[in-house]
Design an enzyme around this catalytic site. Structure first.
Site, PDB file in Angstrom:
ATOM      1  N   CYS A   1      -2.389  -1.310  -9.856  1.00 32.50           N
ATOM      2  CA  CYS A   1      -2.654   0.040  -9.351  1.00 32.50           C
ATOM      3  C   CYS A   1      -3.330   0.879 -10.428  1.00 32.50           C
ATOM      4  O   CYS A   1      -2.836   0.968 -11.552  1.00 32.50           O
ATOM      5  CB  CYS A   1      -1.359   0.701  -8.905  1.00 32.50           C
ATOM      6  SG  CYS A   1      -1.609   2.355  -8.200  1.00 32.50           S
TER       7      CYS A   1
ATOM      8  N   GLY B   1      -5.355  -5.985   3.012  1.00 32.70           N
ATOM      9  CA  GLY B   1      -4.716  -4.685   2.920  1.00 32.70           C
ATOM     10  C   GLY B   1      -5.204  -3.732   3.982  1.00 32.70           C
ATOM     11  O   GLY B   1      -4.681  -3.682   5.095  1.00 32.70           O
ATOM     12  N   ARG B   2      -6.254  -2.979   3.661  1.00 36.63           N
ATOM     13  CA  ARG B   2      -6.729  -1.935   4.574  1.00 36.63           C
ATOM     14  C   ARG B   2      -7.167  -2.486   5.930  1.00 36.63           C
ATOM     15  O   ARG B   2      -6.952  -1.851   6.962  1.00 36.63           O
ATOM     16  CB  ARG B   2      -7.872  -1.161   3.914  1.00 36.63           C
ATOM     17  CG  ARG B   2      -7.406  -0.196   2.831  1.00 36.63           C
ATOM     18  CD  ARG B   2      -8.569   0.339   2.026  1.00 36.63           C
ATOM     19  NE  ARG B   2      -9.187  -0.725   1.243  1.00 36.63           N
ATOM     20  CZ  ARG B   2     -10.464  -0.732   0.862  1.00 36.63           C
ATOM     21  NH1 ARG B   2     -11.255   0.258   1.218  1.00 36.63           N
ATOM     22  NH2 ARG B   2     -10.939  -1.721   0.126  1.00 36.63           N
TER      23      ARG B   2
ATOM     24  N   LYS C   1       1.089  -9.058  -9.293  1.00 36.66           N
ATOM     25  CA  LYS C   1      -0.181  -8.713  -8.654  1.00 36.66           C
ATOM     26  C   LYS C   1      -1.028  -7.951  -9.659  1.00 36.66           C
ATOM     27  O   LYS C   1      -0.574  -6.939 -10.214  1.00 36.66           O
ATOM     28  CB  LYS C   1       0.044  -7.862  -7.399  1.00 36.66           C
ATOM     29  CG  LYS C   1      -1.239  -7.624  -6.596  1.00 36.66           C
ATOM     30  CD  LYS C   1      -0.943  -6.947  -5.261  1.00 36.66           C
ATOM     31  CE  LYS C   1      -2.199  -6.872  -4.404  1.00 36.66           C
ATOM     32  NZ  LYS C   1      -3.225  -5.963  -4.974  1.00 36.66           N
TER      33      LYS C   1
ATOM     34  N   ASN D   1      -7.077 -11.317  -3.234  1.00 42.65           N
ATOM     35  CA  ASN D   1      -7.023 -10.024  -2.555  1.00 42.65           C
ATOM     36  C   ASN D   1      -8.307  -9.268  -2.890  1.00 42.65           C
ATOM     37  O   ASN D   1      -8.933  -9.506  -3.904  1.00 42.65           O
ATOM     38  CB  ASN D   1      -5.787  -9.262  -3.046  1.00 42.65           C
ATOM     39  CG  ASN D   1      -5.722  -7.819  -2.548  1.00 42.65           C
ATOM     40  OD1 ASN D   1      -5.464  -6.908  -3.319  1.00 42.65           O
ATOM     41  ND2 ASN D   1      -5.938  -7.607  -1.276  1.00 42.65           N
ATOM     42  N   GLY D   2      -8.706  -8.359  -1.988  1.00 41.58           N
ATOM     43  CA  GLY D   2      -9.828  -7.485  -2.285  1.00 41.58           C
ATOM     44  C   GLY D   2     -11.042  -7.748  -1.413  1.00 41.58           C
ATOM     45  O   GLY D   2     -11.645  -8.821  -1.488  1.00 41.58           O
ATOM     46  N   GLY D   3     -11.391  -6.788  -0.574  1.00 41.22           N
ATOM     47  CA  GLY D   3     -12.637  -6.853   0.181  1.00 41.22           C
ATOM     48  C   GLY D   3     -12.644  -7.782   1.376  1.00 41.22           C
ATOM     49  O   GLY D   3     -13.673  -7.916   2.042  1.00 41.22           O
TER      50      GLY D   3
ATOM     51  N   HIS E   1      -6.395  -9.234  -7.309  1.00 41.14           N
ATOM     52  CA  HIS E   1      -7.434  -8.417  -6.682  1.00 41.14           C
ATOM     53  C   HIS E   1      -8.731  -8.709  -7.436  1.00 41.14           C
ATOM     54  O   HIS E   1      -8.811  -8.481  -8.651  1.00 41.14           O
ATOM     55  CB  HIS E   1      -7.071  -6.936  -6.790  1.00 41.14           C
ATOM     56  CG  HIS E   1      -7.977  -6.027  -6.031  1.00 41.14           C
ATOM     57  ND1 HIS E   1      -7.529  -4.932  -5.340  1.00 41.14           N
ATOM     58  CD2 HIS E   1      -9.325  -6.034  -5.847  1.00 41.14           C
ATOM     59  CE1 HIS E   1      -8.544  -4.305  -4.775  1.00 41.14           C
ATOM     60  NE2 HIS E   1      -9.652  -4.964  -5.069  1.00 41.14           N
TER      61      HIS E   1
ATOM     62  N   MET F   1       0.850  -1.189   0.000  1.00 37.47           N
ATOM     63  CA  MET F   1       0.000   0.000   0.000  1.00 37.47           C
ATOM     64  C   MET F   1       0.888   1.242   0.000  1.00 37.47           C
ATOM     65  O   MET F   1       1.689   1.432   0.924  1.00 37.47           O
ATOM     66  CB  MET F   1      -0.939  -0.010   1.209  1.00 37.47           C
ATOM     67  CG  MET F   1      -1.988  -1.111   1.150  1.00 37.47           C
ATOM     68  SD  MET F   1      -2.986  -1.267   2.659  1.00 37.47           S
ATOM     69  CE  MET F   1      -1.863  -2.191   3.713  1.00 37.47           C
TER      70      MET F   1
END
Length: 331
Positions: free
Chosen positions: A95, A228-229, A134, A206-208, A166, A13
Site C-alpha cells: 500500500c 481487485g477493482r 503482498k 496482481n495488478g491491471g 502487484h 481493498m
C-alpha cells in the site's frame, strides 16, 4: 487446501472488502480466496479487535491482511486473530498511501527486507496458519531485478508461505495512491521471472487484470491470479470463476439468486446487528452492469437504500428495474 483457493483471489481493498462485501462475493464464487481490508496491528491490539476481525462462517476461505512493521505487535495481532477462522494471515507490503508510510508499513517496507523478514518470522511463530506477503515489484528508483530478488529471498528465508505481487512499482514520492494503481507501468514479465526463480513457492500475480480471459492467460506463468477493482465494480464476473478456474460443473449463480440471498442477509443483519441497508447495498451497485435498466438498478441501491426506514425491499425493487426490460425483450 488453501493452495487450491489461491488460484483465484479477490484483492484486499481498504473501505471496500468488508464483511458485507465478502458475503456478496461468496454468493458468486464458492472457491476463490477472499481478503479482508488491510487492518492495522494497532486497531487489533489497542482497538476493538472483534469489530475489525469478525467474519461470517459463510465467508470462508478468507485471508486476514495486516498492516504493521513491529514484529512483536504483529505477533500479538496474529495471536488475537487465532480466535477467528481465517485461512491465512497476509502482511501488507504494497500500500502506497501517505498515511501508511507515516506509520512505517505498506510499500515503504520494500526498502527494509530484513525487517519484513523479522515480521514474517514473528507472525509464523504466533500461528499455525499460513503467513503470506503482498508486495509491489519495487518502489521509487529501486532496480526491480536486484531489489525484488533481495526482498523475496529475505522473506523466503523467513518461511513465508506464498507471495502476492502487484506487477507495478509504487512511487512513494510524487504519485497519489490512486495514481499508483494505474500510472506506474505493469511488468508482468518481471513477476513471471520471480515465480520461475522461487518455484515451488506459490507466487500470485496482481495488478491491471480486468477480465477473466486476461487472468486465465496469466495462469500459464503463475500459481494464481488476484483481481481487485474489476471484481469489485463488476462482481458478476465472479460467478464464472468456479467453472473457469476450479473446474466446477454446476451452473453459475443467477442475478436473481444473488439478490434474494443478499436481501435475506440484509434482513438478518438488520435484526441481529442493526446494520443499515446502505452499508450492504453499496457493494452491490455493479451487479447489473451491462443489463437494460442497470442505471435505475444502481440509483435505487445508492439513493433509496440511504433513506430513513429503508429495508431489503430496496433490493427487490432494484432487481425489478432490470427484470422488467428483460421480460419485455423476451416477449
Amino acid at each position: 487446501m488453501i493452495e487450491k483457493h489461491r488460484k483465484f483471489s479477490v484483492a484486499p481493498m481498504i473501505d471496500w472488502t468488508d464483511r458485507h462485501c465478502r458475503y456478496l462475493h461468496r454468493q458468486l464464487t464458492r472457491q476463490a480466496l477472499l481478503f479482508t481490508e488491510m487492518i492495522t496491528t494497532g486497531a487489533v491490539v489497542h482497538g476493538d479487535a472483534h469489530r475489525h476481525l469478525r467474519l461470517n462462517a459463510e465467508e470462508g476461505p478468507v485471508a486476514l491482511q495486516l498492516g504493521g512493521s513491529d514484529p512483536a505487535e504483529l505477533a500479538q495481532a496474529v495471536r488475537i486473530a487465532q480466535d477467528y477462522a481465517y485461512a491465512e494471515i497476509n502482511l501488507n507490503v504494497g500500500c502506497p498511501s501517505d498515511r501508511v508510510q507515516s506509520g512505517r508499513f505498506g510499500a515503504c517496507l520494500m526498502a527494509e527486507p530484513d525487517l519484513v523478514a523479522d515480521c514474517v518470522r514473528a507472525m509464523r511463530d504466533a500461528t499455525d496458519r499460513p503467513v503470506t506477503v503482498k508486495c509491489r515489484i519495487g518502489i521509487d528508483d529501486q532496480d526491480t531485478e536486484e531489489s525484488l530478488d533481495r526482498f523475496a529471498d529475505a522473506v523466503v528465508a523467513a518461511g513465508v508461505d506464498a507471495l502476492y505481487v502487484h506487477a507495478r512499482k509504487a512511487w512513494l514520492k510524487g504519485l497519489s495512491p490512486k495514481e499508483n494503481r494505474t500510472i506506474p507501468p505493469l511488468d508482468y514479465d518481471r513477476v513471471h521471472r520471480l515465480r520461475a526463480r522461487l518455484s515451488p513457492l506459490p507466487v500470485i500475480i496482481n495488478g491491471g487484470l480486468e477480465t477473466l480471459e486476461a487472468a486465465e492467460a496469466e495462469m500459464a506463468h503463475m500459481d494464481g491470479v488476484m483481481l481487485g477493482r474489476a471484481a469489485y465494480h463488476t462482481p458478476m464476473l465472479l460467478a464464472e470463476v468456479d467453472r473457469r478456474f476450479f473446474g466446477a460443473t454446476t451452473e453459475p449463480v443467477t442475478l436473481q439468486a444473488v439478490m434474494q440471498a443478499m436481501a435475506d442477509y440484509a434482513d438478518r443483519e438488520a435484526a441481529t446487528e442493526g446494520t443499515r441497508i446502505n452499508n450492504i447495498a453499496r457493494h452491490m451497485l455493479g451487479l447489473a452492469n451491462g443489463l437494460p435498466g442497470a442505471r435505475q438498478f444502481r440509483q435505487i441501491l445508492s439513493v433509496d437504500a440511504c433513506k430513513p426506514g429503508a429495508d431489503s425491499s430496496v433490493m427487490h425493487r432494484a432487481l425489478e428495474a432490470v427484470s422488467r426490460p428483460r421480460l419485455a425483450e423476451a416477449s
